[in-house]
Design an enzyme around this catalytic site. Structure first.
Site, PDB file in Angstrom:
ATOM      1  NE  ARG A 229      -3.797  -1.829   0.411  1.00 27.36           N
ATOM      2  CZ  ARG A 229      -4.201  -3.017  -0.703  1.00 27.36           C
ATOM      3  NH1 ARG A 229      -2.936  -3.134  -1.356  1.00 27.36           N
ATOM      4  NH2 ARG A 229      -5.149  -3.927  -0.630  1.00 27.36           N
ATOM      5  CG  HIS A 277      -3.954  -2.290  -7.034  1.00 20.31           C
ATOM      6  ND1 HIS A 277      -4.262  -1.292  -5.923  1.00 20.31           N
ATOM      7  CD2 HIS A 277      -3.503  -3.514  -6.742  1.00 20.31           C
ATOM      8  CE1 HIS A 277      -3.825  -2.186  -4.723  1.00 20.31           C
ATOM      9  NE2 HIS A 277      -3.638  -3.446  -5.389  1.00 20.31           N
TER      10      HIS A 277
HETATM   11  P1  NAP Z   1      -0.335 -10.943   6.210  1.00 23.33           P
HETATM   12  O1  NAP Z   1      -0.269 -12.276   6.091  1.00 23.33           O
HETATM   13  O2  NAP Z   1      -1.546 -11.061   6.934  1.00 23.33           O
HETATM   14  O3  NAP Z   1       1.090 -10.987   6.555  1.00 23.33           O
HETATM   15  C1  NAP Z   1       1.605  -9.615   7.360  1.00 23.33           C
HETATM   16  C2  NAP Z   1       3.033  -9.695   6.902  1.00 23.33           C
HETATM   17  O4  NAP Z   1       3.458  -8.755   7.908  1.00 23.33           O
HETATM   18  C3  NAP Z   1       3.185 -10.734   8.858  1.00 23.33           C
HETATM   19  O5  NAP Z   1       4.292 -11.298   8.861  1.00 23.33           O
HETATM   20  C4  NAP Z   1       3.339  -9.562   9.614  1.00 23.33           C
HETATM   21  O6  NAP Z   1       4.015 -10.032  11.021  1.00 23.33           O
HETATM   22  C5  NAP Z   1       4.034  -7.990   8.360  1.00 23.33           C
HETATM   23  N1  NAP Z   1       3.276  -6.604   9.374  1.00 23.33           N
HETATM   24  C6  NAP Z   1       2.384  -6.662  10.040  1.00 23.33           C
HETATM   25  N2  NAP Z   1       2.805  -5.685  11.082  1.00 23.33           N
HETATM   26  C7  NAP Z   1       4.003  -5.456  10.613  1.00 23.33           C
HETATM   27  C8  NAP Z   1       5.016  -4.410  11.723  1.00 23.33           C
HETATM   28  N3  NAP Z   1       3.872  -3.322  12.398  1.00 23.33           N
HETATM   29  N4  NAP Z   1       6.090  -4.974  11.531  1.00 23.33           N
HETATM   30  C9  NAP Z   1       6.425  -5.297  10.978  1.00 23.33           C
HETATM   31  N5  NAP Z   1       6.499  -6.388  10.356  1.00 23.33           N
HETATM   32  C10 NAP Z   1       4.600  -6.462  10.206  1.00 23.33           C
HETATM   33  O7  NAP Z   1      -0.661 -10.168   4.969  1.00 23.33           O
HETATM   34  P2  NAP Z   1      -0.367 -10.750   3.268  1.00 23.33           P
HETATM   35  O8  NAP Z   1      -1.626 -11.832   2.344  1.00 23.33           O
HETATM   36  O9  NAP Z   1       0.700 -11.109   3.174  1.00 23.33           O
HETATM   37  O10 NAP Z   1      -0.892  -9.458   2.602  1.00 23.33           O
HETATM   38  C11 NAP Z   1       0.413  -8.253   2.648  1.00 23.33           C
HETATM   39  C12 NAP Z   1      -0.789  -7.250   2.573  1.00 23.33           C
HETATM   40  O11 NAP Z   1      -0.478  -7.346   0.546  1.00 23.33           O
HETATM   41  C13 NAP Z   1      -2.051  -7.307   2.056  1.00 23.33           C
HETATM   42  O12 NAP Z   1      -2.579  -6.186   3.861  1.00 23.33           O
HETATM   43  C14 NAP Z   1      -2.152  -6.015   0.537  1.00 23.33           C
HETATM   44  O13 NAP Z   1      -2.426  -4.113   1.389  1.00 23.33           O
HETATM   45  C15 NAP Z   1      -0.939  -6.304  -0.016  1.00 23.33           C
HETATM   46  N6  NAP Z   1      -1.592  -7.087  -1.442  1.00 23.33           N
HETATM   47  C16 NAP Z   1      -1.196  -6.246  -2.031  1.00 23.33           C
HETATM   48  C17 NAP Z   1      -2.256  -6.805  -3.998  1.00 23.33           C
HETATM   49  C18 NAP Z   1      -2.004  -6.239  -4.922  1.00 23.33           C
HETATM   50  O14 NAP Z   1      -2.202  -6.323  -5.933  1.00 23.33           O
HETATM   51  N7  NAP Z   1      -0.744  -4.963  -4.921  1.00 23.33           N
HETATM   52  C19 NAP Z   1      -2.226  -7.808  -3.626  1.00 23.33           C
HETATM   53  C20 NAP Z   1      -2.610  -8.879  -2.521  1.00 23.33           C
HETATM   54  C21 NAP Z   1      -2.097  -7.869  -1.429  1.00 23.33           C
HETATM   55  P3  NAP Z   1       3.696 -11.568  11.725  1.00 23.33           P
HETATM   56  O15 NAP Z   1       3.811 -12.770   9.966  1.00 23.33           O
HETATM   57  O16 NAP Z   1       4.673 -11.115  12.728  1.00 23.33           O
HETATM   58  O17 NAP Z   1       2.054 -10.873  12.079  1.00 23.33           O
END
Ligand code: NAP
Length: 314
Positions: A229, A277
Site C-alpha cells: 500500500r 495495481h
Molecule cells: P499477512 O498474511 O497478514 O501478513 C502480514 C505480514 O506483515 C506478517 O508477516 C506480519 O508480521 C507483518 N507485519 C504486520 N504489521 C507489522 C509491523 N508493524 N511490523 C512488522 N511486520 C508487520 O498479509 P498478506 O496476505 O501477506 O498481504 C500483505 C498485504 O499485501 C495486504 O495487506 C495488501 O495490502 C497487500 N496486497 C497487495 C496486492 C496487490 O495487488 N498490490 C494484492 C494482495 C495484497 P507477523 O507475521 O509477525 O504477524
C-alpha cells in the site's frame, strides 16, 4: 428454497457479473444475489456476505451480519471506512494468489537485478553502455512482511538463487531466510538490502514506516518494490532520493489515489516504473472455491475462518 447470499461489489458491472458467474457456478446450492437486488428484509436477515470493494454504507445496511468474506487479500480500505465493525472480516487467503504475487516479486526483482530499467532508459537515449552484474547469490532482497504473500515470495526468490532477508512483527525462524523483527532489526536489514520488497499490510504501525529516516538508511544503489500500500512509504521523499541518485529505482504498483492521476509527476520519472495495481490479482476460479469451502464449513459446523484481528489491523 435456496439460501440467499448477498454479494456486495464496488467493481464495475462487467467484473461484478463475471465474479457472480464464477461464484454461482461454484455454489449452486446457494442463490448469490447482488446487493442492489436484495429486498430490505433480505438485507436485514443476512448473516454473511461476499464483498469486493464494497460501498461501506451498503455493508452497514446489513445490520445482522456475523461475518463477511472479502475476495481481496488486503482489506485496508474496508477497515478504514468501518474501523470498528460489529462483524468479522475474513480476507482472501489463497495459495494461488500467493504464488501469483511471488511470480510478480520474482519478475520485478529480476528486472532490477538484470539492470533492465537502465537498458530501457539507455535505449531511448541511444546509449551503448554495459553494466557490471552481481551474482544473484550476492544480491540481498529484503522482504518487509512475512505473511502469506511475503513468505511465498521469499521462497520463490530463494529458489532462484537470491539471498533473502525478511522482516516481520513477530520473531521468526525460516529455513534459508535471514529474519529480523522490531525497529532495530528493520534498520539493520535496510542497511544490507539491495532490493526492498514491501508486502506489509497498511496499519497504524506501518503507516509511513519507510519515512525519511528509514529511507536514508538504504544504500544509493538500492531499489524499492512496493506491492502493498502507498501509505507505507513516504513517496515524496522517495522521489527526492531517486532524483538525487541516492536510490536507484522504484517499482510502484500502489498509489494514494488509484488510478494514478494523469497530472502526477510520478509518470514522467525515469527512475520509477508504474504498474496499475496488478502484482497480486485474485484468481476468480480458485477464490470462488475457497469461498465455497469457507461457507460450507460455516453452515455445516458453525466455523468462521480466521478473521482480521481488528486491534492489530491485519
Ligand atoms: P499477512 O498474511 O497478514 O501478513 C502480514 C505480514 O506483515 C506478517 O508477516 C506480519 O508480521 C507483518 N507485519 C504486520 N504489521 C507489522 C509491523 N508493524 N511490523 C512488522 N511486520 C508487520 O498479509 P498478506 O496476505 O501477506 O498481504 C500483505 C498485504 O499485501 C495486504 O495487506 C495488501 O495490502 C497487500 N496486497 C497487495 C496486492 C496487490 O495487488 N498490490 C494484492 C494482495 C495484497 P507477523 O507475521 O509477525 O504477524
Amino acid at each position: 428454497m435456496k439460501k440467499i447470499i448477498p454479494f456486495v461489489s464496488g467493481s464495475d458491472r462487467q467484473i461484478t457479473h463475471l465474479w457472480l458467474k464464477y461464484l454461482q457456478d461454484e455454489m449452486s446450492e446457494y442463490n448469490i444475489v447482488l446487493f442492489d437486488d436484495l429486498s430490505k428484509e433480505q438485507k436485514l436477515n443476512a448473516k454473511f456476505a461476499i464483498i469486493a470493494n464494497p460501498n461501506p454504507s451498503n455493508i452497514l445496511q446489513m445490520k445482522n451480519l456475523k461475518w463477511v468474506q472479502s475476495l481481496w487479500a488486503g482489506v485496508e480500505k474496508l477497515l478504514d471506512s468501518i474501523p470498528n465493525p460489529s462483524f468479522q472480516i475474513v480476507r482472501m487467503v489463497d495459495p494461488v494468489l500467493s504464488n501469483t504475487m511471488a511470480e510478480s516479486v520474482l519478475a520485478w526483482t529480476l528486472y532490477l537485478h538484470k539492470n533492465m530499467h537502465l537498458y530501457h532508459s539507455q535505449q531511448r537515449q541511444k546509449i551503448w553502455k554495459p553494466h557490471i552484474e552481481t551474482l544473484s547469490k550476492d544480491k540481498n532482497i529484503l522482504i518487509l512482511g512475512l505473511g502469506k504473500l511475503g513468505l511465498a515470495s521469499a521462497f520463490k526468490l530463494k529458489k532462484n538463487g537470491f539471498n533473502v532477508l525478511g522482516w516481520s512483527k513477530s520473531k521468526k525462524q525460516i529455513d534459508e531466510v535471514i529474519t529480523y523483527h522490531g525497529d532495530e532489526g528493520l534498520e539493520t536489514a535496510l542497511k544490507l538490502a539491495h532490493i526492498v520488497v514491501c508486502l506489509l499490510p497498511l496499519t497504524k504501525q506501518t503507516n509511513n514506516l519507510l519515512n525519511k529516516q528509514k529511507l536514508d538508511l538504504l544504500n544509493s544503489n538500492a531499489s524499492i518494490i512496493n506491492f502493498a500500500r502507498a501509505g507505507i512509504i513516504d513517496y515524496d521523499y522517495l522521489v527526492e532520493k531517486l532524483n538525487k541518485s541516492e536510490l536507484s529505482h522504484a517499482i510502484l504498483d500502489v498509489f494514494y489515489e488509484e488510478p494514478l492521476n494523469c497530472d502526477s509527476l510520478l509518470w514522467e520519472n525515469e527512475n520509477i516504473t508504474i504498474l496499475p495495481h496488478i502484482s497480486g490479482p485474485t484468481d476468480m476460479a480458485s477464490a470462488s472455491k475457497i469461498v465455497s469451502k469457507n461457507l460450507k464449513q460455516y453452515y455445516e459446523k458453525g466455523i468462521i475462518p480466521i478473521s482480521i484481528d481488528i486491534k492489530k489491523g491485519y
